[in-house]
Design a protein around this motif. Structure first.
Motif, PDB file in Angstrom:
ATOM      1  N   GLU A  27     -13.512  16.499  -0.241  1.00  0.00           N
ATOM      2  CA  GLU A  27     -12.594  16.367   0.893  1.00  0.00           C
ATOM      3  C   GLU A  27     -11.162  16.056   0.468  1.00  0.00           C
ATOM      4  OE1 GLU A  27     -14.706  14.553   4.651  1.00  0.00           O
ATOM      5  OE2 GLU A  27     -15.147  13.284   2.910  1.00  0.00           O
ATOM      6  N   TRP A  28     -11.000  15.714  -0.796  1.00  0.00           N
ATOM      7  CA  TRP A  28      -9.677  15.316  -1.294  1.00  0.00           C
ATOM      8  C   TRP A  28      -8.898  16.522  -1.787  1.00  0.00           C
ATOM      9  CZ3 TRP A  28      -8.567  10.274  -0.450  1.00  0.00           C
ATOM     10  CH2 TRP A  28      -9.643   9.393  -0.283  1.00  0.00           C
ATOM     11  N   ILE A  29      -7.590  16.489  -1.580  1.00  0.00           N
ATOM     12  CA  ILE A  29      -6.728  17.527  -2.127  1.00  0.00           C
ATOM     13  C   ILE A  29      -5.581  16.883  -2.888  1.00  0.00           C
ATOM     14  CG2 ILE A  29      -7.261  19.222  -0.332  1.00  0.00           C
ATOM     15  CD1 ILE A  29      -4.496  18.573   0.914  1.00  0.00           C
ATOM     16  N   ARG A  30      -5.039  17.644  -3.829  1.00  0.00           N
ATOM     17  CA  ARG A  30      -3.843  17.213  -4.565  1.00  0.00           C
ATOM     18  C   ARG A  30      -2.817  18.327  -4.431  1.00  0.00           C
ATOM     19  NH1 ARG A  30      -2.484  16.866 -10.781  1.00  0.00           N
ATOM     20  NH2 ARG A  30      -0.857  15.290 -10.744  1.00  0.00           N
ATOM     21  N   LYS A  75      -6.684  12.789   1.638  1.00  0.00           N
ATOM     22  CA  LYS A  75      -7.386  13.506   2.710  1.00  0.00           C
ATOM     23  C   LYS A  75      -6.393  13.692   3.855  1.00  0.00           C
ATOM     24  CE  LYS A  75     -12.000  11.471   1.965  1.00  0.00           C
ATOM     25  NZ  LYS A  75     -13.053  10.623   2.595  1.00  0.00           N
ATOM     26  N   VAL A  76      -6.357  14.873   4.433  1.00  0.00           N
ATOM     27  CA  VAL A  76      -5.480  15.116   5.573  1.00  0.00           C
ATOM     28  C   VAL A  76      -6.276  15.756   6.696  1.00  0.00           C
ATOM     29  CG1 VAL A  76      -3.409  15.352   4.149  1.00  0.00           C
ATOM     30  CG2 VAL A  76      -4.734  17.389   4.723  1.00  0.00           C
ATOM     31  N   GLY A  77      -5.846  15.506   7.922  1.00  0.00           N
ATOM     32  CA  GLY A  77      -6.539  16.112   9.064  1.00  0.00           C
ATOM     33  C   GLY A  77      -6.338  15.275  10.310  1.00  0.00           C
ATOM     34  N   GLY A  78      -7.444  14.894  10.928  1.00  0.00           N
ATOM     35  CA  GLY A  78      -7.376  14.162  12.186  1.00  0.00           C
ATOM     36  C   GLY A  78      -7.958  14.983  13.313  1.00  0.00           C
ATOM     37  N   LYS A  82      -5.131   9.873   4.303  1.00  0.00           N
ATOM     38  CA  LYS A  82      -5.688   8.718   3.599  1.00  0.00           C
ATOM     39  C   LYS A  82      -5.600   9.004   2.108  1.00  0.00           C
ATOM     40  CE  LYS A  82      -9.897   5.962   2.918  1.00  0.00           C
ATOM     41  NZ  LYS A  82     -11.330   5.804   3.291  1.00  0.00           N
ATOM     42  N   SER A  83      -4.861   8.159   1.367  1.00  0.00           N
ATOM     43  CA  SER A  83      -4.778   8.306  -0.087  1.00  0.00           C
ATOM     44  C   SER A  83      -6.017   7.695  -0.732  1.00  0.00           C
ATOM     45  CB  SER A  83      -3.520   7.614  -0.622  1.00  0.00           C
ATOM     46  OG  SER A  83      -2.346   8.303  -0.233  1.00  0.00           O
ATOM     47  N   ARG A  84      -6.446   8.284  -1.848  1.00  0.00           N
ATOM     48  CA  ARG A  84      -7.617   7.751  -2.548  1.00  0.00           C
ATOM     49  C   ARG A  84      -7.373   6.306  -2.964  1.00  0.00           C
ATOM     50  NH1 ARG A  84     -10.099  11.573  -7.079  1.00  0.00           N
ATOM     51  NH2 ARG A  84     -11.240  12.462  -5.312  1.00  0.00           N
ATOM     52  N   ASP A  85      -6.202   6.012  -3.465  1.00  0.00           N
ATOM     53  CA  ASP A  85      -5.722   4.643  -3.669  1.00  0.00           C
ATOM     54  C   ASP A  85      -4.214   4.712  -3.844  1.00  0.00           C
ATOM     55  OD1 ASP A  85      -5.151   4.938  -6.573  1.00  0.00           O
ATOM     56  OD2 ASP A  85      -7.324   5.038  -6.746  1.00  0.00           O
ATOM     57  N   SER A  86      -3.569   3.546  -4.012  1.00  0.00           N
ATOM     58  CA  SER A  86      -2.106   3.492  -3.989  1.00  0.00           C
ATOM     59  C   SER A  86      -1.437   4.242  -5.133  1.00  0.00           C
ATOM     60  CB  SER A  86      -1.630   2.035  -3.990  1.00  0.00           C
ATOM     61  OG  SER A  86      -1.722   1.490  -2.691  1.00  0.00           O
ATOM     62  N   LYS A 103       0.839  -1.186   0.000  1.00  0.00           N
ATOM     63  CA  LYS A 103       0.000   0.000   0.000  1.00  0.00           C
ATOM     64  C   LYS A 103       0.881   1.245   0.000  1.00  0.00           C
ATOM     65  CE  LYS A 103      -3.610   2.383   2.647  1.00  0.00           C
ATOM     66  NZ  LYS A 103      -4.455   2.356   3.876  1.00  0.00           N
ATOM     67  N   MET A 104       0.563   2.200  -0.872  1.00  0.00           N
ATOM     68  CA  MET A 104       1.267   3.481  -0.925  1.00  0.00           C
ATOM     69  C   MET A 104       0.391   4.536  -0.270  1.00  0.00           C
ATOM     70  SD  MET A 104       4.105   2.755  -2.567  1.00  0.00           S
ATOM     71  CE  MET A 104       4.683   4.411  -2.932  1.00  0.00           C
ATOM     72  N   LEU A 105       0.938   5.239   0.715  1.00  0.00           N
ATOM     73  CA  LEU A 105       0.175   6.237   1.455  1.00  0.00           C
ATOM     74  C   LEU A 105       0.923   7.562   1.475  1.00  0.00           C
ATOM     75  CD1 LEU A 105      -2.136   7.127   3.392  1.00  0.00           C
ATOM     76  CD2 LEU A 105      -0.731   6.246   5.277  1.00  0.00           C
ATOM     77  N   GLN A 106       0.285   8.595   0.969  1.00  0.00           N
ATOM     78  CA  GLN A 106       0.870   9.925   1.022  1.00  0.00           C
ATOM     79  C   GLN A 106       0.641  10.519   2.404  1.00  0.00           C
ATOM     80  OE1 GLN A 106       0.755  14.190  -1.431  1.00  0.00           O
ATOM     81  NE2 GLN A 106      -0.609  12.530  -2.003  1.00  0.00           N
ATOM     82  N   THR A 107       1.695  11.057   2.995  1.00  0.00           N
ATOM     83  CA  THR A 107       1.566  11.728   4.293  1.00  0.00           C
ATOM     84  C   THR A 107       1.792  13.218   4.103  1.00  0.00           C
ATOM     85  OG1 THR A 107       3.912  11.365   4.797  1.00  0.00           O
ATOM     86  CG2 THR A 107       2.342   9.709   5.571  1.00  0.00           C
TER      87      THR A 107
END
Length: 448
Positions: free
Chosen positions: A341-344, A291-294, A281-285, A265-269
């Protein structure tokens, strides 16, 4: 909060593996014993609570134990990895280091600098009776900024139990991502795996030897990993997750990683030294949408730029004005696209190249150039132009024996099929060295 929670988790973990360096493994019981040793050392040392103390070292069991002991002592800690050796004097002066630990003949030595640390932000930490943490910005756009945290606020986020993982400590001891990875691993009784070096082959060997499950790293390192062939020499089947951050990911690199390692799994931080590391949370790998936050963060987009408010944000800079607005938000300077909710993340506002009114993001052009056979590394930046104001320039490291003229023809033909003409580099310099710094972050020339 103090480090009581982490100390308790370390005691509970007992004989579980805590830290691996090369073939040497120490357990949580042994790490706890080193922590107790350093607590006793500090109790009998001249270092008072609230003192500013640096640790000049890379990851080791003693460096980790000393860091925790200093936090427990309510010191203000400045970790300085050996990657920053050329800036030790600068950082010590800015940080007003009063005591420093350094390694000599494989043993820690303590030195009193004779300095007195006096700053309103340091006074805040001392009044709270809390430990502090000082990190330094990369200084890629000027003098490094000294970022001061209340370490107890950073520690609070790790009281929520999460997955126990075997994790490579790739991001360094003086990097917010490295500190975040270390504290997460200890708080969840995981195993911290320290490669003997951060060359791709040595990282891969550490993954194979210790069955690492998580590799937090940078896009630049992943590109080097793909080019090196190191993954073909080692068994990386234990890896479940690769997280990447610190800079925009070239889409071509991400796509190649997803194809080469379909089961990982590839996850952007996303994070900054000023505000910490956000949950993501990445949309997919193979997607750059994230999505960023918490629970500790609030985000908003203002004029296309990401702004963040954090409960664990820094108290301020020692040597620069506060970047926070009246509501506590920090403008990160990162330009983003938004899809609900997604950003690039497109890149830093300061790095945008304006070509005749058209915006060019270096990471997009770099992604295209990296797809060309024989290209090993590239850094794109802007140069002044008498007609368009700016033009696109690129420093490129190639593996072929082509002349500059031959390569330019091939590059422009390749780019013309994938991006508009105004984004194609007009000034090309072939280089011998890599474009990344010691943190494996691409360093672009300033627009000239």
């Amino acid at each position: 909060m103090s480090i009581e929670f982490i100390k308790s988790k370390m005691r509970e973990a007992g004989n579980a593996n805590a830290v691996a360096l090369g073939k040497t493994i120490i357990t949580y019981q042994e790490l706890t014993e080193r922590l107790v040793y350093w607590q006793a050392y500090l109790a009998n040392s001249p270092i008072p609570a609230g003192a500013v103390v640096s640790i000049k070292d890379d990851y080791s069991s003693d460096a980790i134990a000393l860091f925790l002991a200093l936090a427990d002592h309510n010191a203000i800690v400045i970790p300085l990895s050996n990657d920053s050796a050329t800036q030790f004097d600068e950082f010590s002066e800015i940080g007003q280091v009063e005591y420093e630990f350094f390694v000599e003949n494989a043993e820690y030595q303590l030195k009193t600098t004779g300095l007195s640390a006096a700053h309103p932000i340091y006074d805040q930490i001392r009044e709270r009776g809390a430990p502090g943490l000082v990190l330094f910005s990369s200084g890629s756009t000027g003098k490094s900024k000294a970022i001061v945290h209340d370490l107890s606020a950073l520690l609070t986020k790790f009281t929520v139990s999460r997955n126990t993982m075997r994790t490579v400590l790739f991001l360094q001891f003086d990097h917010i991502g490295g500190i975040n990875t270390l504290l997460y691993t200890l708080a969840n009784s995981g195993m911290a795996i320290i490669p003997e070096s951060r060359r791709p082959i040595m990282v891969c060997k550490a993954i194979e030897l210790h069955q690492a499950e998580v590799l937090p790293t940078s896009p630049t390192f992943l590109n080097l990993l793909l080019l090196s062939g190191a993954a073909d020499e080692c068994d990386l089947s234990s890896l479940k997750l690769i997280t990447y951050g610190t800079e925009p990911m070239p889409e071509s690199t991400l796509n190649t990683m997803a194809q080469r390692f379909p089961d990982i799994k590839m996850l952007q931080t996303y994070g900054l030294s000023e505000v910490g590391i956000l949950r993501s949370k990445s949309r997919d790998s193979n997607s750059l949408w994230v999505k960023v936050g918490g629970e500790d963060y609030q985000t908003k987009i203002v004029d296309g730029k990401l702004c963040i408010k954090s409960k664990s944000a820094m108290l301020g800079y020692l040597n620069a004005p506060s970047p926070f607005d009246a509501e506590g938000y920090m403008n990160t300077g990162d330009q983003v696209e938004q899809d609900g909710e997604w950003i690039r993340i497109l890149g830093r506002e300061s790095e945008i190249i304006n070509v005749g009114g058209e915006k060019v993001y270096p990471a997009e052009v770099e992604s295209v150039v990296l797809q060309l056979d024989g290209v090993e590394d590239v850094a794109v930046y802007g140069m002044k132009h008498p007609i368009t104001g700016m033009t696109v320039a690129a420093d490129i490291k190639i593996t072929s024996d082509e002349t500059l003229s031959q390569f330019k023809v091939r590059l422009r033909k390749h780019c013309a099929a994938l991006i508009p003409g105004f984004k194609i580099p007009t000034k090309i310099t072939l280089i011998e060295q890599y474009t990344h710094n010691a943190r494996f972050k691409r360093m672009r020339r300033r627009s000239a």
